[in-house]
Design a protein around this motif. Structure first.
Motif, PDB file in Angstrom:
ATOM      1  N   ASN A  41       0.867  -1.168   0.000  1.00 45.33           N
ATOM      2  CA  ASN A  41       0.000   0.000   0.000  1.00 45.33           C
ATOM      3  C   ASN A  41       0.907   1.223   0.000  1.00 45.33           C
ATOM      4  OD1 ASN A  41      -1.638   2.184   0.706  1.00 45.33           O
ATOM      5  ND2 ASN A  41      -2.990   0.905   1.941  1.00 45.33           N
ATOM      6  N   HIS A 109      -9.420  -7.996   1.076  1.00 50.50           N
ATOM      7  CA  HIS A 109      -9.601  -6.896   2.020  1.00 50.50           C
ATOM      8  C   HIS A 109      -8.457  -5.890   1.897  1.00 50.50           C
ATOM      9  CE1 HIS A 109     -11.340  -5.025   5.599  1.00 50.50           C
ATOM     10  NE2 HIS A 109     -10.084  -4.701   5.882  1.00 50.50           N
ATOM     11  N   CYS A 111      -6.564  -5.267  -0.687  1.00 44.14           N
ATOM     12  CA  CYS A 111      -6.644  -4.534  -1.956  1.00 44.14           C
ATOM     13  C   CYS A 111      -7.740  -3.472  -1.951  1.00 44.14           C
ATOM     14  CB  CYS A 111      -6.831  -5.499  -3.114  1.00 44.14           C
ATOM     15  SG  CYS A 111      -5.339  -6.427  -3.487  1.00 44.14           S
ATOM     16  N   VAL A 112      -8.804  -3.709  -1.219  1.00 44.82           N
ATOM     17  CA  VAL A 112      -9.902  -2.743  -1.161  1.00 44.82           C
ATOM     18  C   VAL A 112      -9.674  -1.692  -0.069  1.00 44.82           C
ATOM     19  CG1 VAL A 112     -12.375  -2.470  -0.686  1.00 44.82           C
ATOM     20  CG2 VAL A 112     -11.576  -4.342  -2.139  1.00 44.82           C
ATOM     21  N   HIS A 113      -9.203  -2.142   1.109  1.00 46.99           N
ATOM     22  CA  HIS A 113      -9.121  -1.248   2.270  1.00 46.99           C
ATOM     23  C   HIS A 113      -7.694  -0.903   2.694  1.00 46.99           C
ATOM     24  CE1 HIS A 113     -13.426  -1.775   2.809  1.00 46.99           C
ATOM     25  NE2 HIS A 113     -13.237  -3.073   2.687  1.00 46.99           N
ATOM     26  N   SER A 115      -5.700  -2.687   4.570  1.00 44.41           N
ATOM     27  CA  SER A 115      -5.470  -3.053   5.971  1.00 44.41           C
ATOM     28  C   SER A 115      -5.746  -4.542   6.180  1.00 44.41           C
ATOM     29  CB  SER A 115      -6.389  -2.223   6.873  1.00 44.41           C
ATOM     30  OG  SER A 115      -7.749  -2.474   6.555  1.00 44.41           O
ATOM     31  N   SER A 117      -7.724  -7.796   7.343  1.00 45.94           N
ATOM     32  CA  SER A 117      -9.140  -8.147   7.360  1.00 45.94           C
ATOM     33  C   SER A 117      -9.571  -8.463   8.789  1.00 45.94           C
ATOM     34  CB  SER A 117      -9.396  -9.371   6.482  1.00 45.94           C
ATOM     35  OG  SER A 117     -10.724  -9.814   6.661  1.00 45.94           O
TER      36      SER A 117
END
Length: 127
Positions: A41, A109, A111-113, A115, A117
């Motif tokens: 990230n 999780h 890739c989307v957030h 952080s 999961s």
């Protein structure tokens, strides 16, 4: 977001789709050539590393602060299992060997957030 496979220099992808992430995980072979995927990230410098393949995966998370976590399957078993990650065969306690569903949940999780999961059981790695 970036995903890369250290054993496969052709797989370096900025902002991968969830389908590309799932395909990359399913292609891990638990061998020295294709044994891990690193997700990073750029905004936080947090890193998710997934190693192994076929049936067993090891999922680790390193925060920018240096704190590290590993996904546990919840068992209390301490017997080691052999997993190849980052081109190295390592013995890990069997409680840290998880199925693909957990590896996929962690990757999706992240890739989307960006952080860990909250749906997975994470254990802090003491230094």
């Amino acid at each position: 977001m970036c995903v890369q496979s250290p054993g496969n220099s052709a797989l370096v992808k900025m902002d991968p789709t969830l389908a590309e992430v799932e395909t990359a995980l399913r292609e891990l072979k638990n061998d020295t050539d294709r044994s891990s995927i690193i997700f990073s990230n750029a905004s936080t410098e947090d890193i998710l590393n997934i190693g192994g393949g076929r049936e067993l995966f090891v999922v680790g998370f390193r925060q920018e602060s240096g704190e590290e976590w590993i996904v546990s399957n919840g068992s209390k078993a301490a017997n080691p299992v052999l997993v190849t990650t980052g081109g190295q065969e390592i013995d890990v306690p069997s409680r840290f060997a998880v199925r693909i569903a957990d590896a996929l949940q962690a990757a999706r999780h992240f890739c989307v957030h960006g952080s860990r999961s909250p749906e997975l059981l994470w254990e802090s790695v003491a230094h």
